[in-house]
Design an enzyme around this catalytic site. Sequence first.
Site, mmCIF file in Angstrom:
data_model
loop_
_atom_site.group_PDB
_atom_site.id
_atom_site.type_symbol
_atom_site.label_atom_id
_atom_site.label_comp_id
_atom_site.label_asym_id
_atom_site.label_seq_id
_atom_site.Cartn_x
_atom_site.Cartn_y
_atom_site.Cartn_z
ATOM 1 N N LYS A 241 -3.057 -1.202 8.216
ATOM 2 C CA LYS A 241 -4.503 -1.025 8.113
ATOM 3 C C LYS A 241 -5.280 -1.989 9.002
ATOM 4 O O LYS A 241 -6.239 -1.619 9.671
ATOM 5 C CB LYS A 241 -4.938 -1.190 6.650
ATOM 6 C CG LYS A 241 -6.374 -0.772 6.385
ATOM 7 C CD LYS A 241 -6.655 -0.755 4.897
ATOM 8 C CE LYS A 241 -8.060 -0.243 4.622
ATOM 9 N NZ LYS A 241 -8.355 -0.214 3.161
ATOM 10 N N ARG B 200 -0.699 -1.310 -6.926
ATOM 11 C CA ARG B 200 -1.137 -2.436 -6.092
ATOM 12 C C ARG B 200 -2.209 -3.246 -6.828
ATOM 13 O O ARG B 200 -2.188 -4.474 -6.818
ATOM 14 C CB ARG B 200 -1.644 -1.907 -4.761
ATOM 15 C CG ARG B 200 -2.171 -2.955 -3.777
ATOM 16 C CD ARG B 200 -2.429 -2.268 -2.442
ATOM 17 N NE ARG B 200 -3.291 -3.008 -1.537
ATOM 18 C CZ ARG B 200 -2.855 -3.914 -0.667
ATOM 19 N NH1 ARG B 200 -1.568 -4.201 -0.621
ATOM 20 N NH2 ARG B 200 -3.681 -4.527 0.153
ATOM 21 N N HIS C 257 -4.685 -8.980 3.230
ATOM 22 C CA HIS C 257 -6.116 -8.920 3.507
ATOM 23 C C HIS C 257 -6.496 -9.958 4.558
ATOM 24 O O HIS C 257 -5.854 -11.004 4.675
ATOM 25 C CB HIS C 257 -6.920 -9.167 2.232
ATOM 26 C CG HIS C 257 -6.982 -7.979 1.325
ATOM 27 N ND1 HIS C 257 -7.304 -8.059 -0.005
ATOM 28 C CD2 HIS C 257 -6.760 -6.657 1.573
ATOM 29 C CE1 HIS C 257 -7.273 -6.854 -0.545
ATOM 30 N NE2 HIS C 257 -6.949 -5.989 0.394
ATOM 31 N N ARG D 163 0.845 -1.190 0.000
ATOM 32 C CA ARG D 163 0.000 0.000 0.000
ATOM 33 C C ARG D 163 0.886 1.248 0.000
ATOM 34 O O ARG D 163 1.987 1.237 0.545
ATOM 35 C CB ARG D 163 -0.899 0.029 1.235
ATOM 36 C CG ARG D 163 -1.908 -1.111 1.329
ATOM 37 C CD ARG D 163 -2.728 -0.998 2.617
ATOM 38 N NE ARG D 163 -3.771 -2.009 2.704
ATOM 39 C CZ ARG D 163 -3.604 -3.203 3.250
ATOM 40 N NH1 ARG D 163 -2.416 -3.529 3.765
ATOM 41 N NH2 ARG D 163 -4.593 -4.069 3.303
ATOM 42 N N TYR E 184 -10.781 -6.019 -5.243
ATOM 43 C CA TYR E 184 -10.119 -6.181 -6.536
ATOM 44 C C TYR E 184 -10.933 -7.052 -7.490
ATOM 45 O O TYR E 184 -10.374 -7.780 -8.295
ATOM 46 C CB TYR E 184 -8.726 -6.780 -6.332
ATOM 47 C CG TYR E 184 -7.829 -5.916 -5.493
ATOM 48 C CD1 TYR E 184 -7.327 -4.715 -5.983
ATOM 49 C CD2 TYR E 184 -7.498 -6.279 -4.193
ATOM 50 C CE1 TYR E 184 -6.515 -3.900 -5.210
ATOM 51 C CE2 TYR E 184 -6.685 -5.466 -3.410
ATOM 52 C CZ TYR E 184 -6.201 -4.289 -3.933
ATOM 53 O OH TYR E 184 -5.394 -3.485 -3.161
#
Length: 307
Positions: A174, A252, A275, A133, A285
């Site tokens: 994140k 990304r 993730h 990221r 995505y």
Amino acid sequence: MNDWLAYGLNGRDSATVKTCTILCRTHIVPGLGARKLRDLSAEDVDKWLATKAKTLSTRTLQSLHGCLNRAIKRAMARDKVKRNVVALCSVPKGKEGRPSKALTFPQAEAVLKAAESSRMHAYIVFSLLTGGRTEELRALTWDHVDLDGLPDASPPIPPHVAVWRSVRAGGDTKTRKSRRTLALPKRCVDLLRQHQIIQQREQGDAWSESGLVFASATGKPLDAANVRRDFRNAIKDAEGVDAKEWTPRELRHSFVSLLSDSGIPLEEISRLVGHSSTAVTEAVYRKQIRPVLQTGATVMDAILPTP
């Protein structure tokens, strides 16, 4: 609003203060600043938000609503108004944002070639080849990069990077599962070695040591807007790519797309991009993931072809 900006954001990080200030000065103060607080009604706020929804995204509208809501809550606590009418207003759906996209293989090659003479070269290669990221790359430090690994260990440990931090508030990634350690492609290893040498040469009197892998010419942290501008400048000569239509975060997306096109399972891609589950990867995505549920149709076409 001026009172909230001056005293209501104490303890917040500088990026949050900057964002709130821009939102207030650009949208809230010009739109509602002339109204007396006691005369402001929920209908006024609804109409204002509806007008803003024609040109702003839903996320920006939510931020505007949040700023105004917190400012009036502060005014309530100081007996300047009896109730918070903003709390009675919902956020409308804003303007559709530009959908993200991914570089094709020829475009990716063109981007890497065009960026070779740019200071952004290492950043672009690292982002495209690891799927990091943008906020993770801007916080990456050299002590989290191992360009040698342990080739004599059993089993051997390849050169790798520990993606453990970001420029988010508190410095955390994140999510908890976003913390990951990734083996580095040889192209990344070679380029990072060159990048480190170049960075050491730049360390003059104005250099501010931060340990960052990707820093400004004076060693300071990179700003998101500057990264976006420098990225577009770096790829402006890339064949088949209109630089102004691309952003760093789409590297990304391109990482995910290129892996999916190469047959890498969704579970592995999900782990690589940090993730929490494959469901998140599919949701974020969905346009980059190659459909994999083709087996049934392929077999049935062979068993029962069109007459």
